[in-house]
Design a protein around this motif. Structure first.
Motif, mmCIF file in Angstrom:
data_model
loop_
_atom_site.group_PDB
_atom_site.id
_atom_site.type_symbol
_atom_site.label_atom_id
_atom_site.label_comp_id
_atom_site.label_asym_id
_atom_site.label_seq_id
_atom_site.Cartn_x
_atom_site.Cartn_y
_atom_site.Cartn_z
ATOM 1 N N ALA A 30 -68.756 3.688 -31.161
ATOM 2 C CA ALA A 30 -68.479 2.200 -31.499
ATOM 3 C C ALA A 30 -67.973 1.733 -30.037
ATOM 4 O O ALA A 30 -66.850 2.272 -29.925
ATOM 5 C CB ALA A 30 -67.201 2.175 -32.330
ATOM 6 N N PHE A 31 -69.370 1.104 -28.743
ATOM 7 C CA PHE A 31 -69.186 0.674 -27.846
ATOM 8 C C PHE A 31 -69.513 -0.468 -28.004
ATOM 9 O O PHE A 31 -70.134 -1.445 -28.885
ATOM 10 C CB PHE A 31 -70.118 0.890 -26.818
ATOM 11 C CG PHE A 31 -69.930 2.206 -26.740
ATOM 12 C CD1 PHE A 31 -69.407 3.086 -25.830
ATOM 13 C CD2 PHE A 31 -71.259 3.244 -27.325
ATOM 14 C CE1 PHE A 31 -69.645 4.646 -25.769
ATOM 15 C CE2 PHE A 31 -71.068 4.147 -27.265
ATOM 16 C CZ PHE A 31 -70.083 5.400 -26.034
ATOM 17 N N ASP A 32 -68.037 -1.448 -27.784
ATOM 18 C CA ASP A 32 -68.016 -2.913 -27.325
ATOM 19 C C ASP A 32 -68.508 -3.289 -26.305
ATOM 20 O O ASP A 32 -67.587 -3.829 -24.867
ATOM 21 C CB ASP A 32 -66.219 -3.274 -27.157
ATOM 22 C CG ASP A 32 -65.723 -4.444 -27.636
ATOM 23 O OD1 ASP A 32 -66.805 -5.515 -27.251
ATOM 24 O OD2 ASP A 32 -65.011 -4.890 -28.156
ATOM 25 N N CYS A 33 -69.634 -4.405 -26.449
ATOM 26 C CA CYS A 33 -69.963 -5.050 -25.389
ATOM 27 C C CYS A 33 -69.475 -5.905 -25.267
ATOM 28 O O CYS A 33 -70.102 -7.290 -24.021
ATOM 29 C CB CYS A 33 -71.739 -5.548 -26.117
ATOM 30 S SG CYS A 33 -72.811 -4.202 -26.721
ATOM 31 N N THR A 61 -79.937 -9.231 -14.820
ATOM 32 C CA THR A 61 -79.562 -9.755 -14.021
ATOM 33 C C THR A 61 -78.555 -9.992 -13.422
ATOM 34 O O THR A 61 -77.828 -10.595 -12.437
ATOM 35 C CB THR A 61 -81.252 -10.593 -13.011
ATOM 36 O OG1 THR A 61 -81.379 -11.364 -14.166
ATOM 37 C CG2 THR A 61 -82.214 -9.836 -13.293
ATOM 38 N N GLU A 62 -77.854 -11.248 -14.622
ATOM 39 C CA GLU A 62 -76.776 -11.687 -14.264
ATOM 40 C C GLU A 62 -75.144 -10.806 -14.829
ATOM 41 O O GLU A 62 -73.990 -11.664 -14.357
ATOM 42 C CB GLU A 62 -77.069 -13.054 -14.635
ATOM 43 C CG GLU A 62 -78.460 -14.291 -14.263
ATOM 44 C CD GLU A 62 -77.424 -14.290 -12.989
ATOM 45 O OE1 GLU A 62 -77.175 -14.780 -12.558
ATOM 46 O OE2 GLU A 62 -79.198 -14.195 -11.885
ATOM 47 N N THR A 63 -75.290 -10.240 -15.467
ATOM 48 C CA THR A 63 -74.296 -9.270 -16.010
ATOM 49 C C THR A 63 -73.988 -7.851 -15.102
ATOM 50 O O THR A 63 -75.048 -7.419 -14.872
ATOM 51 C CB THR A 63 -74.280 -9.105 -17.436
ATOM 52 O OG1 THR A 63 -75.496 -8.471 -17.656
ATOM 53 C CG2 THR A 63 -74.848 -10.867 -18.172
ATOM 54 N N LYS A 64 -73.393 -7.007 -15.699
ATOM 55 C CA LYS A 64 -72.430 -6.158 -15.596
ATOM 56 C C LYS A 64 -73.816 -4.889 -16.938
ATOM 57 O O LYS A 64 -72.641 -4.008 -17.146
ATOM 58 C CB LYS A 64 -71.312 -5.720 -15.448
ATOM 59 C CG LYS A 64 -71.107 -6.566 -14.269
ATOM 60 C CD LYS A 64 -71.094 -5.689 -12.993
ATOM 61 C CE LYS A 64 -69.956 -6.003 -11.776
ATOM 62 N NZ LYS A 64 -69.824 -5.362 -11.268
ATOM 63 N N PHE A 68 -72.434 -1.094 -17.372
ATOM 64 C CA PHE A 68 -71.919 -0.467 -18.678
ATOM 65 C C PHE A 68 -73.167 0.900 -19.585
ATOM 66 O O PHE A 68 -72.499 1.508 -20.327
ATOM 67 C CB PHE A 68 -72.177 -1.849 -19.704
ATOM 68 C CG PHE A 68 -71.724 -1.381 -20.982
ATOM 69 C CD1 PHE A 68 -70.134 -1.287 -21.412
ATOM 70 C CD2 PHE A 68 -72.708 -1.380 -21.519
ATOM 71 C CE1 PHE A 68 -69.598 -1.224 -23.078
ATOM 72 C CE2 PHE A 68 -72.230 -1.423 -23.700
ATOM 73 C CZ PHE A 68 -71.327 -1.312 -23.714
ATOM 74 N N LEU A 69 -74.290 0.466 -19.567
ATOM 75 C CA LEU A 69 -74.984 1.173 -20.418
ATOM 76 C C LEU A 69 -74.809 2.207 -19.504
ATOM 77 O O LEU A 69 -75.614 3.654 -19.856
ATOM 78 C CB LEU A 69 -76.658 0.571 -20.332
ATOM 79 C CG LEU A 69 -76.581 -0.681 -21.503
ATOM 80 C CD1 LEU A 69 -77.774 -1.086 -21.720
ATOM 81 C CD2 LEU A 69 -76.100 0.265 -23.132
ATOM 82 N N HIS A 102 -77.253 -11.434 -29.118
ATOM 83 C CA HIS A 102 -77.814 -10.427 -28.083
ATOM 84 C C HIS A 102 -77.212 -9.140 -27.071
ATOM 85 O O HIS A 102 -78.417 -8.592 -27.254
ATOM 86 C CB HIS A 102 -77.296 -11.867 -26.998
ATOM 87 C CG HIS A 102 -77.530 -13.155 -27.431
ATOM 88 N ND1 HIS A 102 -76.452 -13.890 -28.627
ATOM 89 C CD2 HIS A 102 -78.158 -14.054 -27.348
ATOM 90 C CE1 HIS A 102 -76.928 -14.777 -28.480
ATOM 91 N NE2 HIS A 102 -78.491 -15.387 -28.196
ATOM 92 N N ARG A 103 -76.490 -9.180 -26.550
ATOM 93 C CA ARG A 103 -75.756 -7.349 -26.263
ATOM 94 C C ARG A 103 -76.344 -6.729 -26.693
ATOM 95 O O ARG A 103 -76.727 -5.637 -26.184
ATOM 96 C CB ARG A 103 -74.416 -8.415 -25.888
ATOM 97 C CG ARG A 103 -74.285 -9.045 -24.600
ATOM 98 C CD ARG A 103 -72.704 -9.789 -24.080
ATOM 99 N NE ARG A 103 -72.615 -10.427 -25.709
ATOM 100 C CZ ARG A 103 -71.080 -10.853 -25.831
ATOM 101 N NH1 ARG A 103 -70.311 -10.468 -24.922
ATOM 102 N NH2 ARG A 103 -70.516 -11.818 -26.741
ATOM 103 N N SER A 104 -75.354 -6.796 -27.925
ATOM 104 C CA SER A 104 -75.652 -5.745 -29.076
ATOM 105 C C SER A 104 -76.613 -5.349 -29.430
ATOM 106 O O SER A 104 -77.616 -3.896 -29.236
ATOM 107 C CB SER A 104 -75.030 -5.876 -30.258
ATOM 108 O OG SER A 104 -75.225 -6.816 -30.395
#
Length: 141
Positions: A30-33, A61-64, A68-69, A102-104
């Motif tokens: 379980a990864f927390d985004c 382009t605007e996040t890490k 993370f992935l 979005h992120r998940s």
């Protein structure tokens, strides 16, 4: 030898939390985004998901998100290789964020693609828990 089935899911920590393991093995990742900037806080992305091009571009382009992935891939690849070698049948990989939109969703789709490309001998199933509960059609990513 049985095929390795890998379930990749997105979910919301706020609405339901980490999904139960339907295989009965009671495990997996379980990864927390939530540590990645949330495009859902930007008005133009509020009604979009991690499959919309504008959201994907923002995350890339605007996040890490890509960092993370890459870390996620390093971790899961070890288990996938081991599970394939040992004849295991199931692995759960879950991605959660605040709303499961979005992120998940982006992370689950990107991870499913990564696994399909690197481990074609595995069977990947993808589920977007929150989006599918809204009658979202989970078509190809």
């Amino acid at each position: 030898m049985a095929k390795l089935n890998i379930n990749v899911r997105s979910f919301s920590y706020k609405n339901g939390g980490i999904p139960a393991d339907p295989t009965g093995n009671g495990g997996g990742f379980a990864f927390d985004c939530r540590g990645v900037l949330n495009p859902g806080r930007i008005q133009e992305y509020k009604t979009q998901t991690g499959r919309d091009e504008a959201v994907k571009h923002y995350l890339e382009t605007e996040t890490k998100m890509l960092d993370f992935l890459n870390g996620v891939y390093q971790i899961i690849d070890i288990s996938i290789e081991d599970y394939l070698n040992r004849g295991f049948e199931n692995l759960e990989i879950n991605f959660g964020c605040t709303g499961g939109q979005h992120r998940s969703v982006y992370s689950a789709d990107a991870t499913a693609k990564h696994i399909e490309e690197k481990f074609p001998e595995a069977q990947v199933t993808i589920q977007h828990v929150i989006q599918e509960a809204k009658n979202w059609i989970n078509e190809g990513y």
